[in-house]
Design an enzyme around this catalytic site. Structure first.
Site, PDB file in Angstrom:
ATOM      1  N   TYR A   1       0.824  -1.200   0.000  1.00 39.23           N
ATOM      2  CA  TYR A   1       0.000   0.000   0.000  1.00 39.23           C
ATOM      3  C   TYR A   1       0.857   1.248   0.000  1.00 39.23           C
ATOM      4  O   TYR A   1       2.028   1.202   0.385  1.00 39.23           O
ATOM      5  CB  TYR A   1      -0.945  -0.007   1.221  1.00 39.23           C
ATOM      6  CG  TYR A   1      -1.968  -1.103   1.102  1.00 39.23           C
ATOM      7  CD1 TYR A   1      -3.136  -0.909   0.381  1.00 39.23           C
ATOM      8  CD2 TYR A   1      -1.742  -2.357   1.660  1.00 39.23           C
ATOM      9  CE1 TYR A   1      -4.064  -1.926   0.227  1.00 39.23           C
ATOM     10  CE2 TYR A   1      -2.665  -3.385   1.517  1.00 39.23           C
ATOM     11  CZ  TYR A   1      -3.824  -3.158   0.800  1.00 39.23           C
ATOM     12  OH  TYR A   1      -4.736  -4.164   0.636  1.00 39.23           O
ATOM     13  N   CYS A   2       0.270   2.339  -0.425  1.00 43.07           N
ATOM     14  CA  CYS A   2       0.920   3.630  -0.523  1.00 43.07           C
ATOM     15  C   CYS A   2       1.709   3.920   0.758  1.00 43.07           C
ATOM     16  O   CYS A   2       1.180   3.710   1.850  1.00 43.07           O
ATOM     17  CB  CYS A   2      -0.144   4.704  -0.753  1.00 43.07           C
ATOM     18  SG  CYS A   2       0.515   6.342  -1.029  1.00 43.07           S
TER      19      CYS A   2
END
Length: 83
Positions: A21-22
């Site tokens: 994820y980011c």
């Protein structure tokens, strides 16, 4: 740009960011493109929906061409031609 799976572009390098994820997908992309030559195509596989926003911005900011992007069953594919 959105295309169908039956017309996937040729690519030289693949980066699988599934499950990340980011900001991890973008950080890994930065590292990967450093080892690639201008004109080569990077295929990125992701599961983070934020990549639909982040990867086009990454390409625009660095001058790369987002050749194709698509989503299927929670997986996102991006084909990026390096500037």
């Amino acid at each position: 740009m959105v295309d169908t799976a039956d017309s996937l572009p040729d690519f030289q390098v693949e980066l699988d960011t599934t499950g990340l994820y980011c900001p991890e997908p973008i950080m890994l992309m930065h590292n990967k493109v450093r080892d690639m030559a201008s004109g080569e195509v990077l295929k990125v596989v992701a599961t983070d929906p934020a990549t639909t926003r982040d990867i086009p911005k990454f390409c625009h900011f660095l001058g790369h061409e987002l050749v194709q992007q698509q989503e299927s069953d929670g997986h996102y594919l991006y084909f990026i031609r390096l500037a």
